[in-house]
Design a protein around this motif. Structure first.
Motif, PDB file in Angstrom:
ATOM      1  N   ALA A 139      39.574  38.147  27.585  1.00 16.52           N
ATOM      2  CA  ALA A 139      38.361  38.312  28.386  1.00 16.52           C
ATOM      3  C   ALA A 139      38.018  37.041  29.150  1.00 16.52           C
ATOM      4  CB  ALA A 139      37.197  38.723  27.480  1.00 16.52           C
ATOM      5  N   THR A 140      38.206  35.895  28.506  1.00 14.45           N
ATOM      6  CA  THR A 140      37.911  34.612  29.150  1.00 14.45           C
ATOM      7  C   THR A 140      38.734  34.421  30.409  1.00 14.45           C
ATOM      8  OG1 THR A 140      37.249  33.549  27.089  1.00 14.45           O
ATOM      9  CG2 THR A 140      38.008  32.100  28.865  1.00 14.45           C
ATOM     10  N   HIS A 141      40.021  34.720  30.320  1.00 10.90           N
ATOM     11  CA  HIS A 141      40.909  34.413  31.447  1.00 10.90           C
ATOM     12  C   HIS A 141      40.958  35.528  32.486  1.00 10.90           C
ATOM     13  CE1 HIS A 141      41.902  30.634  29.747  1.00 10.90           C
ATOM     14  NE2 HIS A 141      42.258  31.188  28.607  1.00 10.90           N
ATOM     15  N   VAL A 142      40.609  36.756  32.107  1.00  9.25           N
ATOM     16  CA  VAL A 142      40.403  37.792  33.119  1.00  9.25           C
ATOM     17  C   VAL A 142      39.174  37.429  33.951  1.00  9.25           C
ATOM     18  CG1 VAL A 142      39.681  40.186  33.457  1.00  9.25           C
ATOM     19  CG2 VAL A 142      41.577  39.667  31.904  1.00  9.25           C
ATOM     20  N   ALA A 143      38.120  36.992  33.265  1.00 11.19           N
ATOM     21  CA  ALA A 143      36.887  36.616  33.968  1.00 11.19           C
ATOM     22  C   ALA A 143      37.090  35.410  34.873  1.00 11.19           C
ATOM     23  CB  ALA A 143      35.781  36.344  32.954  1.00 11.19           C
ATOM     24  N   SER A 144      37.928  34.476  34.440  1.00 10.70           N
ATOM     25  CA  SER A 144      38.153  33.260  35.230  1.00 10.70           C
ATOM     26  C   SER A 144      39.067  33.494  36.423  1.00 10.70           C
ATOM     27  CB  SER A 144      38.761  32.169  34.347  1.00 10.70           C
ATOM     28  OG  SER A 144      40.125  32.462  34.049  1.00 10.70           O
ATOM     29  N   GLY A 145      39.788  34.625  36.404  1.00  5.81           N
ATOM     30  CA  GLY A 145      40.743  34.905  37.474  1.00  5.81           C
ATOM     31  C   GLY A 145      42.132  34.348  37.214  1.00  5.81           C
ATOM     32  N   LYS A 146      42.323  33.658  36.084  1.00  5.43           N
ATOM     33  CA  LYS A 146      43.653  33.120  35.756  1.00  5.43           C
ATOM     34  C   LYS A 146      44.628  34.232  35.353  1.00  5.43           C
ATOM     35  CE  LYS A 146      44.490  29.267  35.455  1.00  5.43           C
ATOM     36  NZ  LYS A 146      44.998  28.313  36.466  1.00  5.43           N
ATOM     37  N   LEU A 147      44.083  35.379  34.961  1.00 10.77           N
ATOM     38  CA  LEU A 147      44.909  36.465  34.461  1.00 10.77           C
ATOM     39  C   LEU A 147      44.474  37.788  35.105  1.00 10.77           C
ATOM     40  CD1 LEU A 147      46.966  37.741  32.496  1.00 10.77           C
ATOM     41  CD2 LEU A 147      45.181  37.661  30.724  1.00 10.77           C
ATOM     42  N   ARG A 148      45.428  38.475  35.695  1.00 10.48           N
ATOM     43  CA  ARG A 148      45.143  39.808  36.226  1.00 10.48           C
ATOM     44  C   ARG A 148      46.360  40.698  36.001  1.00 10.48           C
ATOM     45  NH1 ARG A 148      47.135  40.437  41.493  1.00 10.48           N
ATOM     46  NH2 ARG A 148      48.010  38.524  42.401  1.00 10.48           N
ATOM     47  N   PHE A 149      46.208  41.992  36.324  1.00  9.18           N
ATOM     48  CA  PHE A 149      47.243  42.962  35.970  1.00  9.18           C
ATOM     49  C   PHE A 149      47.555  43.881  37.153  1.00  9.18           C
ATOM     50  CE2 PHE A 149      45.158  41.616  32.134  1.00  9.18           C
ATOM     51  CZ  PHE A 149      46.218  41.373  31.276  1.00  9.18           C
ATOM     52  N   THR A 150      48.795  44.360  37.187  1.00  5.91           N
ATOM     53  CA  THR A 150      49.255  45.242  38.254  1.00  5.91           C
ATOM     54  C   THR A 150      50.317  46.179  37.692  1.00  5.91           C
ATOM     55  OG1 THR A 150      50.214  45.283  40.489  1.00  5.91           O
ATOM     56  CG2 THR A 150      51.090  43.654  38.964  1.00  5.91           C
ATOM     57  N   ASP A 151      50.668  47.196  38.479  1.00  6.81           N
ATOM     58  CA  ASP A 151      51.813  48.035  38.140  1.00  6.81           C
ATOM     59  C   ASP A 151      52.942  47.848  39.149  1.00  6.81           C
ATOM     60  OD1 ASP A 151      50.749  49.252  40.354  1.00  6.81           O
ATOM     61  OD2 ASP A 151      50.665  51.267  39.485  1.00  6.81           O
ATOM     62  N   SER A 152      52.800  46.860  40.033  1.00  6.17           N
ATOM     63  CA  SER A 152      53.742  46.674  41.132  1.00  6.17           C
ATOM     64  C   SER A 152      54.772  45.590  40.829  1.00  6.17           C
ATOM     65  CB  SER A 152      52.982  46.306  42.410  1.00  6.17           C
ATOM     66  OG  SER A 152      53.878  45.916  43.432  1.00  6.17           O
ATOM     67  N   PHE A 153      56.039  45.985  40.749  1.00  5.36           N
ATOM     68  CA  PHE A 153      57.108  45.002  40.572  1.00  5.36           C
ATOM     69  C   PHE A 153      57.320  44.197  41.851  1.00  5.36           C
ATOM     70  CE2 PHE A 153      57.979  47.810  37.030  1.00  5.36           C
ATOM     71  CZ  PHE A 153      58.399  46.936  36.040  1.00  5.36           C
ATOM     72  N   GLU A 154      57.061  44.815  42.973  1.00  5.72           N
ATOM     73  CA  GLU A 154      57.173  44.089  44.230  1.00  5.72           C
ATOM     74  C   GLU A 154      56.160  42.947  44.279  1.00  5.72           C
ATOM     75  OE1 GLU A 154      57.122  44.923  49.077  1.00  5.72           O
ATOM     76  OE2 GLU A 154      56.728  46.549  47.659  1.00  5.72           O
ATOM     77  N   SER A 157      42.468  48.911  30.609  1.00  6.51           N
ATOM     78  CA  SER A 157      41.794  48.295  29.467  1.00  6.51           C
ATOM     79  C   SER A 157      41.941  46.776  29.512  1.00  6.51           C
ATOM     80  CB  SER A 157      42.380  48.843  28.160  1.00  6.51           C
ATOM     81  OG  SER A 157      41.809  48.200  27.035  1.00  6.51           O
ATOM     82  N   LEU A 158      43.162  46.302  29.726  1.00  8.04           N
ATOM     83  CA  LEU A 158      43.404  44.860  29.783  1.00  8.04           C
ATOM     84  C   LEU A 158      42.668  44.221  30.959  1.00  8.04           C
ATOM     85  CD1 LEU A 158      47.227  44.934  28.999  1.00  8.04           C
ATOM     86  CD2 LEU A 158      45.440  44.045  27.484  1.00  8.04           C
ATOM     87  N   ALA A 159      42.664  44.893  32.094  1.00  3.23           N
ATOM     88  CA  ALA A 159      42.000  44.352  33.282  1.00  3.23           C
ATOM     89  C   ALA A 159      40.492  44.242  33.101  1.00  3.23           C
ATOM     90  CB  ALA A 159      42.317  45.218  34.497  1.00  3.23           C
ATOM     91  N   SER A 160      39.949  45.043  32.171  1.00  6.57           N
ATOM     92  CA  SER A 160      38.520  44.956  31.875  1.00  6.57           C
ATOM     93  C   SER A 160      38.210  43.970  30.751  1.00  6.57           C
ATOM     94  CB  SER A 160      37.983  46.339  31.494  1.00  6.57           C
ATOM     95  OG  SER A 160      38.500  46.756  30.239  1.00  6.57           O
ATOM     96  N   GLY A 161      39.280  43.294  30.254  1.00  8.56           N
ATOM     97  CA  GLY A 161      39.084  42.309  29.197  1.00  8.56           C
ATOM     98  C   GLY A 161      39.120  42.887  27.805  1.00  8.56           C
ATOM     99  N   LYS A 162      39.600  44.125  27.649  1.00  5.42           N
ATOM    100  CA  LYS A 162      39.658  44.783  26.350  1.00  5.42           C
ATOM    101  C   LYS A 162      41.103  44.943  25.897  1.00  5.42           C
ATOM    102  CE  LYS A 162      35.197  45.541  26.129  1.00  5.42           C
ATOM    103  NZ  LYS A 162      34.351  44.841  25.117  1.00  5.42           N
ATOM    104  N   VAL A 163      41.372  44.565  24.657  1.00  7.94           N
ATOM    105  CA  VAL A 163      42.711  44.713  24.083  1.00  7.94           C
ATOM    106  C   VAL A 163      42.789  46.069  23.379  1.00  7.94           C
ATOM    107  CG1 VAL A 163      44.377  43.779  22.440  1.00  7.94           C
ATOM    108  CG2 VAL A 163      42.950  42.231  23.773  1.00  7.94           C
TER     109      VAL A 163
END
Length: 436
Positions: A56-71, A38-44
């Motif tokens: 949504a602004t910063h997901v679209a800009s590439g400044k913000l992305r999400f992962t499940d990897s601690f590594e 949901s967050l990766a698609s810009g939805k809270v």
């Protein structure tokens, strides 16, 4: 500086989007796949004014992305913010810090040279010192450090409170950690935001002390409200009068059905529990009364409703305006409004609830209640109306139309926010808390 945010619930998602707004490259770590997608698609996946647009602004800009990897997080970030939840334990009053422990232990083996891990979660005092030692064990030779930087967010104002906080608290064990935090928060410090630099224990205690004080203030005015009722006084006028004293202030002196949400109730209980573990429970025992007074407000409203309906609520139609614990939120955790609605339902009332944002979250918690799509639909044929969350739209309702919708013009103003005289002029019997 590259930033990771570990845990992207309410606190973490707000912090991640806000740090991207400050210009940082941010990687959010979230193990819940539904929330992460949901967050990766810009939805809270919850309601917080202004946050979704920022996200949504910063997901679209590439400044913000999400992962499940601690590594991946360890390789990416120079500074890592731990923002996971600390709910009340099921077996007692204390805070459950398993999720904080798990986050730090999952991240620590992957930390890069000189990394700074920054705790923002609300934790029992002593947690930071323990976690600092754990990081040293799990990340030997990389000179990683821990700091504690508590959050002070108000639901409904979380973005504002993150980008323009009224203070920053740095709990640090070295000058280097302080410098990293000052450099990181430089855009905020440029606005002359006050900073308190202290040790781990004090930084941890600041947050729970602040919440305990606010909870005490609310319970105090609610206790006084009951005295006002018995004596024929008006608690709103009283609060206005004492609020002019700048040693007291008017904020958090609004008598009503009490506080709820995911912070104040569980934080005062956790504070009391930790005080007991430290051998100073008697000193903080007044927090039990704060909690008891708060919970009593809910039963008082049920008692008032029962009296107004002739001694029993069974088979009565009761409209409840509000489900969230406060306006500008869809959070129903420990919600006084939903608790009251549930108690009335258990006593046989036919309860119809409406909340502008929290119907869905309320339905998930109390699926046996009825939920309406508008304030007027909730009030249809109602014998009694309860105003329990102070959304602005409830104060703007057309009293003429409402009067034709209900069966009886009886209202309990659980927040003392309605224009009581206007309602009375429209033929309503109005009952507030602590008011004539």
């Amino acid at each position: 500086m590259k930033v990771t945010v570990i845990g992207c619930g309410y606190l973490g998602a707000t912090h991640a989007a806000s740090m991207a707004e400050l210009g940082y490259d941010v990687l959010g770590v979230e193990i819940d796949s539904g929330k992460r997608e949901s967050l990766a698609s810009g939805k809270v996946p919850f309601y917080e004014p202004g946050l979704e647009d920022l996200l949504a602004t910063h997901v679209a800009s590439g400044k913000l992305r999400f992962t499940d990897s601690f590594e991946e997080a360890g390789a990416f970030g120079e500074i890592h913010f731990v923002c996971v939840g600390t709910p009340q334990r099921h077996d007692g009053l204390g805070a459950d810090v398993r999720y904080v422990d798990a986050a730090v232990e999952s991240l620590a083996p992957h930390l890069g040279e000189g990394a700074l891990v920054v705790g923002k979660s609300t934790v029992p005092v002593g947690t930071a010192e323990r976690l600092a030692a754990r990081i040293a064990e799990l990340a030997p030779g990389v000179d990683a450090e821990l700091a504690w930087n508590p959050e002070f967010l108000r639901e409904g104002f979380a973005v504002e409170d993150t980008l323009r906080p009224d203070r920053l608290v740095f709990g640090v064990a070295s000058d280097r950690s302080e410098k990293v935090l000052r450099d990181f928060y430089a855009p905020i410090l440029a606005t002359e935001t006050p900073v308190v630099v202290t040790d781990f224990a004090t930084a941890e205690l600041v947050k729970v002390s602040a919440n305990a004080f606010l909870a005490t203030k609310i319970s105090f005015i609610n206790a006084v409200a009951e005295v006002c009722e018995a004596a024929g006084g008006d608690v709103v006028d009283l609060a206005d009068a004492i609020g002019h004293d700048d040693r007291i202030g008017r904020k958090f002196l609004n008598a009503g059905i009490g506080f709820g949400g995911g912070c104040l109730p569980k934080d005062i209980r956790a504070f009391l529990s930790r005080a007991g573990e430290l051998g100073v429970e008697d000193t903080m025992s007044f927090l039990r009364q704060v909690d008891d007074i708060n919970l009593r407000q809910r039963s008082r409203v049920v008692q008032i409703a029962t009296t107004m309906l002739g001694g029993s609520v069974a088979r009565s139609r009761i409209a409840v305006w509000g489900a969230a614990f406060k306006p500008e939120s869809d959070d129903v955790r420990d919600s006084p409004a939903l608790s009251i609605a549930g108690q009335l339902h258990l006593r046989g009332a036919l309860v119809s609830v409406y909340d502008p944002k929290a119907n869905d979250t309320a339905r998930a918690m109390f699926p046996t209640l009825d939920y309406a799509e508008s304030a007027l639909l909730a009030a249809r044929d109602a014998d009694l109306l309860l105003h329990l969350t102070e959304w602005p739209e409830f104060r703007l309702v057309d009293l003429g139309v409402l009067g034709e919708t209900v069966r009886n013009k009886l209202v309990i103003d659980g927040r003392n926010k309605l224009d009581a005289q206007a309602w009375r002029d429209a033929g309503w019997t109005v009952r507030g808390l602590g008011r004539p």
